[in-house]
Structures are given as C-alpha cells and as structure tokens.
Design a protein around this motif. Structure first.
Motif, PDB file in Angstrom:
ATOM      1  N   ILE A 137     -13.074   6.790 -13.518  1.00  0.00           N
ATOM      2  CA  ILE A 137     -11.971   7.030 -14.671  1.00  0.00           C
ATOM      3  C   ILE A 137     -11.691   6.092 -15.235  1.00  0.00           C
ATOM      4  O   ILE A 137     -10.814   5.891 -16.865  1.00  0.00           O
ATOM      5  N   ILE A 187     -12.373   7.816 -22.509  1.00  0.00           N
ATOM      6  CA  ILE A 187     -12.059   9.734 -21.671  1.00  0.00           C
ATOM      7  C   ILE A 187     -12.132  10.749 -21.703  1.00  0.00           C
ATOM      8  O   ILE A 187     -11.632  11.706 -21.342  1.00  0.00           O
ATOM      9  N   TYR A 198     -15.405  15.529 -10.190  1.00  0.00           N
ATOM     10  CA  TYR A 198     -15.048  14.723 -10.313  1.00  0.00           C
ATOM     11  C   TYR A 198     -15.473  14.437  -8.451  1.00  0.00           C
ATOM     12  O   TYR A 198     -16.061  13.124  -8.371  1.00  0.00           O
TER      13      TYR A 198
END
Length: 268
Positions: free
Chosen positions: A96, A105, A122
């Motif tokens: 991230i 992102i 994730y």
C-alpha cells in the motif's frame, strides 16, 4: 452507453461479490513476493537460522531445559511465529505504501471492488506469505533440530491467525502512512517491540508480576504461545489465546474495512 445485464462483473446489486476482481488482487499480492523469493522467503529462513545459531552458541550450552524441553526447542516456535508475523505485516504495508508513494494506488481503487473485497484481497497475500515462511522454517526445525510438530492443527490455526492479524495491521499502517519514514516508525516502535516483548525468547513465568500482566495484554504473546503449543505442546492458555487472537484479528479487520469504505488517506 454500456448495457449492463445481470451478469455484469462487479455489479453490487443483491450484494453480489466480485470474485474475479478479488482473486486478481490476491494473485497480484501473492506474485509481488514470489517473484523476489530470495528476499521474501529465503531471507526470513536465513534470519531464523541465524537467531537459532546465535542462541545455540551463546546461551544454549549453559541454559537448562525450559518447561521440560531443550532451550532451542522452546525457542524455535517463537522465532517461527515472529518471522511469520513480520513478513505478513511487511507484505500488506509495503504494497500500500509503495502504491501511494508512486501514485498508482488509484489502479487498485478504481476497479469495482468493495471495501471487504479490497481487504480480503490484500490479506490473501499476507496469509500465503506467512504460511510459506512457516512451512520453510518448520521443515528446517524438523531437519536440523529434530522437532516434530505435536499438534499440527493448532500450529496451522495460529499461523493463519498470525498472518491474518498482522496482514490487517499492515493494511492499517499502510493506509495511515504517506511516506516511507512513517512506515519505518510504525515498524520500529510498534511492530518490532510487540514481537520481541511477547515471550519469543523467554517464558513469562520468570518476569515480575506487573510485567507479566503487561505482556498478557499483548495479542502477539498469544500468537507466540499458541505456536509453541502447536509445535512442542507447551502453552500457558491455548483456548484463551485462540479467543484473544481471533477477536483482535476481527477488530483490526473491521478498522480496515471502515477505512477502505471511506477512502481514508487513500483518496486525494
């Protein structure tokens, strides 16, 4: 104008789940560390081996048994879990933060993925990485220390919980951090102390009562204790550890879900 039918990918009607999108994100997060396996899989194995070698040379010969098992056998499961949680945390947090710093992102936020799908996608990478690291270290313990896993299911459950918990913590840290130095501060001042001060290298029975109480407030302590029970059969509170770790994991996941849903520190 595009025509949408009931099979449209990513449609949110009736709570439909975008399985393909979530699986794609999970596959991306897994491939991120697999392609650099010497850094993400081999390096943790070497680090764990160095920890065991140093303690064996420096302390092992003069340290008696702990809880009826040799010192290295007591130490090994703690190092295994410590390595697992550090790698699980690194997988999500680095993904991230790098995406935010590089400005891409948006490529993750634009696809039709819900907050829950982003969270699970994730976390999947962290869980796979944590499991692979655990298997590698477990094989090393079997081959070089002769340690056989006493309770495989318990060991698997706590490795899964450790990977999930710290993967979620990594998401929180990654979302909060806008720069690498902020991430480094979280790693150095929060994650590393929690891992090292959790009974990894010692039994808390030798600590003063106040320090024991503080240690029991650390969820990572229960991960270490659970891994130790799964590998060598020694534990303080396995069922309590299971409850605490599950509750902590769900709590952190809930925070991640809220932040993803709001786009907190993700959307300009």
């Amino acid at each position: 104008m595009a025509v949408h039918n009931e099979n449209t990918l990513g449609e949110r009607r009736f709570g439909r789940i975008n399985w393909l999108g979530m699986a794609t994100l999970a596959r991306r997060e897994t491939r991120r560390f697999v392609v650099v396996w010497t850094q993400t899989l081999l390096a943790p194995l070497v680090t764990a081996a160095l920890f065991l070698a140093i303690f064996s040379v420096a302390i092992g010969p003069t340290r008696g048994d702990i809880a009826g098992v040799p010192f290295l056998h007591f130490l090994a499961p703690g190092i295994l879990m410590m390595t697992v949680i550090q790698n699980a945390f690194a997988n999500t947090s680095s993904s991230i933060v790098v995406s935010k710093v590089q400005g891409n992102i948006v490529d993750t936020l634009m696809p039709p993925l819900s907050a829950l799908e982003l969270l699970l996608g994730y976390m999947a990478g962290s869980v796979v990485r944590g499991m692979m690291v655990a298997v590698a270290i477990g094989l090393g313990m079997l081959l070089f220390l002769g340690i056989e896993i006493q309770h495989p299911i318990w060991a698997l459950v706590f490795v899964f919980l450790g990977s999930s918990m710290m993967g979620a913590v990594g998401i929180v840290a990654g979302i909060y951090s806008n720069k690498f130095d902020q991430m480094a501060a979280i790693t150095n001042f929060i994650v590393t102390p929690l891992a090292f001060l959790s009974g990894t290298f010692y039994t808390i029975d030798t600590l003063p009562p106040l320090i024991q109480t503080i240690t029991r407030a650390n969820p990572v302590y229960y991960l270490i204790d659970g891994a130790r029970y799964g590998v060598i059969g020694h534990t303080q509170t396995p069922w309590l550890g299971l409850v605490v770790c599950t509750a902590a994991t769900l709590a952190v996941m809930a925070l991640c879900w809220v932040w993803f849903a709001k786009g907190y520190r993700l959307k300009a």
